[in-house]
Enzyme design. Structure first.
Site, PDB file in Angstrom:
ATOM      1  N   TYR A   3      -5.242   0.001   8.752  1.00 21.59           N
ATOM      2  CA  TYR A   3      -3.941   0.683   8.818  1.00 21.59           C
ATOM      3  C   TYR A   3      -3.500   0.970  10.257  1.00 21.59           C
ATOM      4  O   TYR A   3      -4.310   0.913  11.177  1.00 21.59           O
ATOM      5  CB  TYR A   3      -3.904   1.929   7.931  1.00 21.59           C
ATOM      6  CG  TYR A   3      -4.636   3.189   8.331  1.00 21.59           C
ATOM      7  CD1 TYR A   3      -4.256   3.970   9.421  1.00 21.59           C
ATOM      8  CD2 TYR A   3      -5.673   3.671   7.539  1.00 21.59           C
ATOM      9  CE1 TYR A   3      -4.891   5.162   9.724  1.00 21.59           C
ATOM     10  CE2 TYR A   3      -6.327   4.867   7.836  1.00 21.59           C
ATOM     11  CZ  TYR A   3      -5.924   5.620   8.938  1.00 21.59           C
ATOM     12  OH  TYR A   3      -6.557   6.799   9.226  1.00 21.59           O
ATOM     13  N   ALA A  48       6.688  -0.654   7.429  1.00 14.33           N
ATOM     14  CA  ALA A  48       8.082  -1.022   7.727  1.00 14.33           C
ATOM     15  C   ALA A  48       8.972  -0.037   6.997  1.00 14.33           C
ATOM     16  O   ALA A  48       8.635   0.422   5.906  1.00 14.33           O
ATOM     17  CB  ALA A  48       8.365  -2.442   7.268  1.00 14.33           C
ATOM     18  N   ARG A  49      10.079   0.301   7.605  1.00 13.08           N
ATOM     19  CA  ARG A  49      10.978   1.282   6.974  1.00 13.08           C
ATOM     20  C   ARG A  49      12.419   0.815   6.914  1.00 13.08           C
ATOM     21  O   ARG A  49      13.279   1.516   6.402  1.00 13.08           O
ATOM     22  CB  ARG A  49      10.853   2.628   7.681  1.00 13.08           C
ATOM     23  CG  ARG A  49      11.146   2.567   9.163  1.00 13.08           C
ATOM     24  CD  ARG A  49      10.679   3.812   9.889  1.00 13.08           C
ATOM     25  NE  ARG A  49      11.193   5.036   9.285  1.00 13.08           N
ATOM     26  CZ  ARG A  49      11.218   6.207   9.905  1.00 13.08           C
ATOM     27  NH1 ARG A  49      10.760   6.313  11.156  1.00 13.08           N
ATOM     28  NH2 ARG A  49      11.687   7.272   9.313  1.00 13.08           N
ATOM     29  N   ASP A  93       0.844  -1.190   0.000  1.00 11.27           N
ATOM     30  CA  ASP A  93       0.000   0.000   0.000  1.00 11.27           C
ATOM     31  C   ASP A  93       0.882   1.243   0.000  1.00 11.27           C
ATOM     32  O   ASP A  93       1.814   1.348   0.799  1.00 11.27           O
ATOM     33  CB  ASP A  93      -0.878  -0.013   1.271  1.00 11.27           C
ATOM     34  CG  ASP A  93      -1.742   1.231   1.379  1.00 11.27           C
ATOM     35  OD1 ASP A  93      -2.749   1.312   0.653  1.00 11.27           O
ATOM     36  OD2 ASP A  93      -1.415   2.131   2.188  1.00 11.27           O
ATOM     37  N   TYR A 105       2.543  10.493   0.230  1.00  9.83           N
ATOM     38  CA  TYR A 105       3.661  10.081   1.102  1.00  9.83           C
ATOM     39  C   TYR A 105       4.981  10.591   0.518  1.00  9.83           C
ATOM     40  O   TYR A 105       5.595   9.968  -0.350  1.00  9.83           O
ATOM     41  CB  TYR A 105       3.715   8.554   1.258  1.00  9.83           C
ATOM     42  CG  TYR A 105       2.484   7.924   1.892  1.00  9.83           C
ATOM     43  CD1 TYR A 105       1.615   8.651   2.700  1.00  9.83           C
ATOM     44  CD2 TYR A 105       2.197   6.570   1.703  1.00  9.83           C
ATOM     45  CE1 TYR A 105       0.491   8.073   3.272  1.00  9.83           C
ATOM     46  CE2 TYR A 105       1.070   5.984   2.286  1.00  9.83           C
ATOM     47  CZ  TYR A 105       0.231   6.745   3.064  1.00  9.83           C
ATOM     48  OH  TYR A 105      -0.885   6.162   3.623  1.00  9.83           O
TER      49      TYR A 105
HETATM   50  N1  LIG Z   1      -5.269   5.611   4.613  1.00  5.05           N
HETATM   51  C1  LIG Z   1      -4.704   6.330   5.548  1.00  5.05           C
HETATM   52  O1  LIG Z   1      -5.139   7.446   5.886  1.00  5.05           O
HETATM   53  C2  LIG Z   1      -3.503   5.754   6.238  1.00  5.05           C
HETATM   54  C3  LIG Z   1      -3.060   6.304   7.462  1.00  5.05           C
HETATM   55  C4  LIG Z   1      -1.994   5.688   8.092  1.00  5.05           C
HETATM   56  C5  LIG Z   1      -1.375   4.587   7.515  1.00  5.05           C
HETATM   57  N2  LIG Z   1      -1.807   4.093   6.317  1.00  5.05           N
HETATM   58  C6  LIG Z   1      -1.169   2.925   5.652  1.00  5.05           C
HETATM   59  O2  LIG Z   1      -1.000   1.894   6.590  1.00  5.05           O
HETATM   60  C7  LIG Z   1       0.391   1.579   6.716  1.00  5.05           C
HETATM   61  C8  LIG Z   1       0.700   1.111   8.121  1.00  5.05           C
HETATM   62  O3  LIG Z   1       0.429   2.095   9.078  1.00  5.05           O
HETATM   63  P1  LIG Z   1       1.561   2.965   9.778  1.00  5.05           P
HETATM   64  O4  LIG Z   1       2.800   2.931   8.941  1.00  5.05           O
HETATM   65  O5  LIG Z   1       0.919   4.258  10.121  1.00  5.05           O
HETATM   66  O6  LIG Z   1       1.791   2.283  11.162  1.00  5.05           O
HETATM   67  P2  LIG Z   1       2.114   0.825  11.758  1.00  5.05           P
HETATM   68  O7  LIG Z   1       2.086  -0.210  10.726  1.00  5.05           O
HETATM   69  O8  LIG Z   1       1.238   0.704  12.928  1.00  5.05           O
HETATM   70  O9  LIG Z   1       3.604   1.054  12.295  1.00  5.05           O
HETATM   71  C9  LIG Z   1       4.671   1.139  11.401  1.00  5.05           C
HETATM   72  C10 LIG Z   1       5.926   1.623  12.105  1.00  5.05           C
HETATM   73  O10 LIG Z   1       6.209   0.814  13.228  1.00  5.05           O
HETATM   74  C11 LIG Z   1       7.623   0.581  13.341  1.00  5.05           C
HETATM   75  N3  LIG Z   1       7.805  -0.876  13.150  1.00  5.05           N
HETATM   76  C12 LIG Z   1       7.324  -1.652  12.155  1.00  5.05           C
HETATM   77  N4  LIG Z   1       7.660  -2.945  12.321  1.00  5.05           N
HETATM   78  C13 LIG Z   1       8.365  -2.992  13.452  1.00  5.05           C
HETATM   79  C14 LIG Z   1       8.984  -4.058  14.154  1.00  5.05           C
HETATM   80  N5  LIG Z   1       8.925  -5.306  13.700  1.00  5.05           N
HETATM   81  N6  LIG Z   1       9.624  -3.758  15.306  1.00  5.05           N
HETATM   82  C15 LIG Z   1       9.675  -2.489  15.780  1.00  5.05           C
HETATM   83  N7  LIG Z   1       9.109  -1.440  15.148  1.00  5.05           N
HETATM   84  C16 LIG Z   1       8.456  -1.689  13.994  1.00  5.05           C
HETATM   85  C17 LIG Z   1       8.265   1.399  12.245  1.00  5.05           C
HETATM   86  O11 LIG Z   1       8.581   2.712  12.721  1.00  5.05           O
HETATM   87  P3  LIG Z   1       9.920   3.047  13.575  1.00  5.05           P
HETATM   88  O12 LIG Z   1      10.953   2.044  13.197  1.00  5.05           O
HETATM   89  O13 LIG Z   1      10.244   4.434  13.207  1.00  5.05           O
HETATM   90  O14 LIG Z   1       9.468   2.963  15.001  1.00  5.05           O
HETATM   91  C18 LIG Z   1       7.152   1.522  11.230  1.00  5.05           C
HETATM   92  O15 LIG Z   1       7.257   2.637  10.373  1.00  5.05           O
HETATM   93  C19 LIG Z   1       1.094   2.870   6.268  1.00  5.05           C
HETATM   94  O16 LIG Z   1       2.438   2.662   5.931  1.00  5.05           O
HETATM   95  C20 LIG Z   1       0.214   3.250   5.105  1.00  5.05           C
HETATM   96  O17 LIG Z   1       0.502   2.450   3.981  1.00  5.05           O
HETATM   97  C21 LIG Z   1      -2.866   4.677   5.693  1.00  5.05           C
END
Ligand SMILES: NC(=O)c1ccc[n+]([C@@H]2O[C@H](COP(=O)([O-])OP(=O)(O)OC[C@H]3O[C@@H](n4cnc5c(N)ncnc54)[C@H](OP(=O)(O)O)[C@@H]3O)[C@@H](O)[C@H]2O)c1
Length: 321
Positions: free
Chosen positions: A205, A284-285, A55, A60
């Protein structure tokens, strides 16, 4: 990895997908500095782990996330299902500008195809239904993209049930992308039952609550977040709520530990316990992150664990300031 059919489509998506928001790098709602090489490694790692969709969104990093996705996909023969979005534009000043005018949506679609270097977008989602009075016009334009063969299926994001009802009259709605995690559960009441009734797939998300629901998130990590990290906009990452949140992630970690899984895996498996949830989008980053979260697609939590988590989450809600 377990797969599920997304709503009314023929897309069989893995129950964990890759989210690429943070990969967009710095912007008004960015996650601070991001190394593109780390991003590419994370994308390739997701495919190696068996994740079959990702996604992204033009906003972004003002096109950067889509471009990095294309760059990573050049390095592999694997062709994942691609979900991107429209409705948030930017001008020369690079300011986030919601726009649902037909002309703008049609131009956005062409720009995403170009940046992603693909001929068709598998799932095209309206990122935000803003402004509300233009939702029909924007969705109508998205339907035109389907007719033109540029898009396969349409999705919505951050919609109310009423807004979904309105667009479904224009073109079948395949999916909704709402926020959902242990720490944010508002869709359970009205949105999930609505999606179930209308066979709308749900891809949730921020299932890790932007990283807070992982073993790695500590008070020290919160203090070291760069000033332009979007997480600092939320009171949940600041005192006093941060302390309360960490107290509960500590308790949740114990449940994860006795199941031989990590907190991140527990958090994602918890979102997938709901039959209405087709899949979770795990952001994931860098390398190592999606490798850890992707296996959550195959984890089923016991009824006892779910009940214990429920009690903890109720207590947390009462304590939050
Ligand atoms: N439609 C919308 O309005 C909307 C809004 C938000 C998100 N989204 C989509 O949903 C996706 C996921 O949501 P999100 O990125 O907001 O948050 P999330 O999936 O809840 O968290 C992702 C963040 O958590 C940390 N992380 C991930 N895996 C990890 C692990 N195994 N161990 C430790 N830390 C970890 C990383 O940040 P750090 O390493 O910096 O801590 C990563 O960037 C987004 O990338 C986007 O594609 C959509």
């Amino acid at each position: 990895m377990k797969k599920a059919r997304l709503g009314n489509s023929d897309l069989q998506i893995t129950r964990v997908g890759l989210g690429t928001w943070a990969i967009g790098g710095p912007w008004e709602f960015g996650w601070g500095p991001q190394d593109d090489n780390d991003s590419i490694k994370a994308i390739l790692e997701s495919l190696e782990a068996g994740v079959n969709w990702l996604d992204t969104a033009p906003i972004y990093g003002f096109g950067h996330s889509e471009e990095i996705v294309a760059k990573a996909l050049k390095q592999t023969k694997v062709k994942p299902i691609i979900a991107t979005k429209c409705s948030l534009t930017w001008g020369d000043k690079k300011e986030r500008t919601p726009c649902l005018k037909a002309k703008s949506i049609l131009a956005e679609c062409d720009a995403s195809l170009k940046r992603l270097n693909i001929e068709v977008i598998d799932l095209y989602q309206m990122h935000w239904p803003t402004p509300d009075e233009d939702v029909e016009e924007g969705y109508g334009a998205m339907a035109k993209c389907v007719k033109a063969g540029k898009v396969r299926y349409l999705g919505a994001s951050n919609f109310s049930a009423e807004q979904m009802e309105r667009v479904m009259k224009i073109h079948p709605l395949t999916s909704l992308q709402p926020p959902y995690s242990m720490f944010r559960r508002d869709i359970e009441e009205g949105i999930l039952p609505f999606c179930k009734k209308h066979n709308i797939g749900v891809i949730v998300y921020s299932p890790l609550y932007k990283g807070l629901l992982t073993d790695k998130f500590t008070k020290e990590k919160a203090a070291a977040l760069p000033p332009d990290d979007v997480r600092l906009m939320s009171p949940d990452y600041k005192m006093p709520n941060l302390e309360i949140n960490l107290k509960y992630t500590g308790k949740l970690k114990q449940i994860a530990k006795r199941n031989n899984i990590t907190l991140a895996q527990l958090a994602i498996a918890w979102t997938l316990r709901k039959p209405e949830v087709t899949a979770a989008i795990a952001g994931a980053r860098r390398e190592g992150q999606i490798k850890e979260t992707a296996p959550a697609a195959d984890i089923t939590l016991s009824a006892d664990d779910i009940a214990e988590i429920e009690e903890l989450l109720k207590k947390r809600s009462k304590e939050l300031k």
